[in-house]
Design an enzyme around this catalytic site. Structure first.
Site, PDB file in Angstrom:
ATOM      1  N   ILE A  43     -37.611  -1.769  11.026  1.00  0.00           N
ATOM      2  CA  ILE A  43     -38.328  -1.943  12.376  1.00  0.00           C
ATOM      3  C   ILE A  43     -37.943  -0.583  13.205  1.00  0.00           C
ATOM      4  O   ILE A  43     -36.762  -0.207  12.978  1.00  0.00           O
ATOM      5  CB  ILE A  43     -37.844  -2.959  13.320  1.00  0.00           C
ATOM      6  CG1 ILE A  43     -38.542  -4.457  12.643  1.00  0.00           C
ATOM      7  CG2 ILE A  43     -38.232  -2.874  14.954  1.00  0.00           C
ATOM      8  CD1 ILE A  43     -38.255  -5.786  13.279  1.00  0.00           C
ATOM      9  N   HIS A  94     -50.207  -2.993   7.440  1.00  0.00           N
ATOM     10  CA  HIS A  94     -49.513  -4.374   7.465  1.00  0.00           C
ATOM     11  C   HIS A  94     -50.525  -5.067   6.314  1.00  0.00           C
ATOM     12  O   HIS A  94     -51.899  -4.979   6.580  1.00  0.00           O
ATOM     13  CB  HIS A  94     -49.429  -4.986   8.647  1.00  0.00           C
ATOM     14  CG  HIS A  94     -48.933  -6.292   8.653  1.00  0.00           C
ATOM     15  ND1 HIS A  94     -47.520  -6.407   8.468  1.00  0.00           N
ATOM     16  CD2 HIS A  94     -49.415  -7.585   8.759  1.00  0.00           C
ATOM     17  CE1 HIS A  94     -47.367  -7.961   8.291  1.00  0.00           C
ATOM     18  NE2 HIS A  94     -48.629  -8.443   8.483  1.00  0.00           N
ATOM     19  N   THR A 124     -46.825   2.586  -3.498  1.00  0.00           N
ATOM     20  CA  THR A 124     -48.000   2.869  -3.815  1.00  0.00           C
ATOM     21  C   THR A 124     -49.067   3.197  -2.616  1.00  0.00           C
ATOM     22  O   THR A 124     -50.057   4.043  -2.853  1.00  0.00           O
ATOM     23  CB  THR A 124     -48.740   1.421  -4.247  1.00  0.00           C
ATOM     24  OG1 THR A 124     -48.854   0.467  -3.558  1.00  0.00           O
ATOM     25  CG2 THR A 124     -47.895   0.851  -5.549  1.00  0.00           C
ATOM     26  N   ASN A 125     -48.767   2.874  -1.504  1.00  0.00           N
ATOM     27  CA  ASN A 125     -49.438   3.456  -0.237  1.00  0.00           C
ATOM     28  C   ASN A 125     -49.076   4.935  -0.087  1.00  0.00           C
ATOM     29  O   ASN A 125     -50.258   5.590   0.223  1.00  0.00           O
ATOM     30  CB  ASN A 125     -49.220   2.606   0.855  1.00  0.00           C
ATOM     31  CG  ASN A 125     -49.876   1.178   0.994  1.00  0.00           C
ATOM     32  OD1 ASN A 125     -51.027   1.258   1.266  1.00  0.00           O
ATOM     33  ND2 ASN A 125     -49.288   0.318   0.802  1.00  0.00           N
TER      34      ASN A 125
HETATM   35  C1  GAR Z   1     -47.319  -2.854   1.184  1.00  0.00           C
HETATM   36  O1  GAR Z   1     -48.103  -4.073   0.832  1.00  0.00           O
HETATM   37  C2  GAR Z   1     -47.404  -2.807   2.726  1.00  0.00           C
HETATM   38  O2  GAR Z   1     -48.473  -3.083   3.396  1.00  0.00           O
HETATM   39  C3  GAR Z   1     -46.030  -3.486   3.112  1.00  0.00           C
HETATM   40  O3  GAR Z   1     -45.137  -3.615   2.146  1.00  0.00           O
HETATM   41  C4  GAR Z   1     -45.910  -3.163   0.672  1.00  0.00           C
HETATM   42  C5  GAR Z   1     -45.430  -1.921   0.321  1.00  0.00           C
HETATM   43  O4  GAR Z   1     -45.763  -1.450  -0.819  1.00  0.00           O
HETATM   44  N1  GAR Z   1     -45.670  -3.431   4.349  1.00  0.00           N
HETATM   45  C6  GAR Z   1     -45.297  -4.556   5.299  1.00  0.00           C
HETATM   46  O5  GAR Z   1     -45.188  -5.560   4.901  1.00  0.00           O
HETATM   47  C7  GAR Z   1     -44.900  -4.205   6.737  1.00  0.00           C
HETATM   48  N2  GAR Z   1     -44.639  -5.026   7.523  1.00  0.00           N
HETATM   49  P1  GAR Z   1     -45.784   0.086  -1.241  1.00  0.00           P
HETATM   50  O6  GAR Z   1     -44.431   0.428  -1.260  1.00  0.00           O
HETATM   51  O7  GAR Z   1     -46.162  -0.078  -2.767  1.00  0.00           O
HETATM   52  O8  GAR Z   1     -46.730   0.937  -0.531  1.00  0.00           O
END
Ligand code: GAR
Length: 202
Positions: A88, A105, A15-16
């Site tokens: 990481i 994050h 989603t990001n």
């Molecule tokens: C998001 O909430 C991002 O901030 C988190 O994983 C999710 C991915 O969602 N990242 C972390 O926790 C990194 N430490 P997405 O695949 O829908 O963007």
């Protein structure tokens, strides 16, 4: 105008990544272009989103760091965005892209971050702790997990009825999908100066 070639690293729903693609289309991001999407898994929805947007994808499962480094150099990538990339990033990559790797994050760093704090676990811990406020942070990636210079943060309320999933969605909608595109535009337009632990935005 020459746009900064940007690689987005993903491991999940993306989603990001979608927020970044949409921001390029709507003109929130004008100084960067997403030239490739890189993943360490091949069965994730983020890759579908990339393909639908016509962006080249690359899945690297073995020898990630060396393989990704040569791929990025070959493509002339200048900026890396970790958008839900749940591995990481190693020293070699960090040293090859000084202040050119940013991560989103889902908490207000330095709370609820570091090893073991990723995805839904972060929101579980926020609720279990009884915090009233959480949010999201975009930071530069350094060798300390979630310890790099903070670029942008946005706070979000924790409500008494929240489940981890409900809270995760609110943090994404009210913070992550807004500050990640903003951060990409700030870095790619050269408006960020790092002075010690402080990111100065011009
Ligand atoms: C998001 O909430 C991002 O901030 C988190 O994983 C999710 C991915 O969602 N990242 C972390 O926790 C990194 N430490 P997405 O695949 O829908 O963007």
């Amino acid at each position: 105008m020459k746009k900064m070639k940007t690689a987005v690293f993903v491991s999940g729903g993306g989603t990001n990544l979608q927020a970044l693609i949409d921001a390029c289309k709507s003109g929130i991001i004008v100084s960067a272009e997403i030239t490739c999407v890189i993943s360490n898994k091949d069965d994730i929805y983020a890759l579908t989103r990339a393909k639908e947007a016509g962006i080249e994808t690359c899945v690297i499962k073995d020898n990630f760091e060396d393989s990704v480094l040569s791929f990025l150099q070959e493509k002339g990538v200048e900026l890396i965005v970790l958008a839900g990339f749940l591995s990481i990033v190693g020293k070699k990559l960090i040293q090859a892209f000084p202040n050119k790797i940013i991560n989103i994050h889902p908490s207000l760093i330095p709370a609820f971050c570091g090893k073991g704090h990723y995805g839904l676990h972060v929101h579980e811990k926020v609720i279990a702790y009884g915090a009233k406020l959480t949010g999201a942070t975009v930071h530069f990636v350094s060798e300390e997990v979630d310890g790099g210079v903070i670029l942008l943060q946005k706070s979000v309320a924790v409500l008494p009825t929240d489940t981890p999933k409900v809270l995760q969605k609110r943090v994404m909608q009210e913070a992550e999908w807004i500050i990640l595109p903003e951060a990409v535009e700030l870095v790619s337009s050269g408006r960020v100066e790092v002075n010690g632990r402080t990111a100065i935005i011009h």
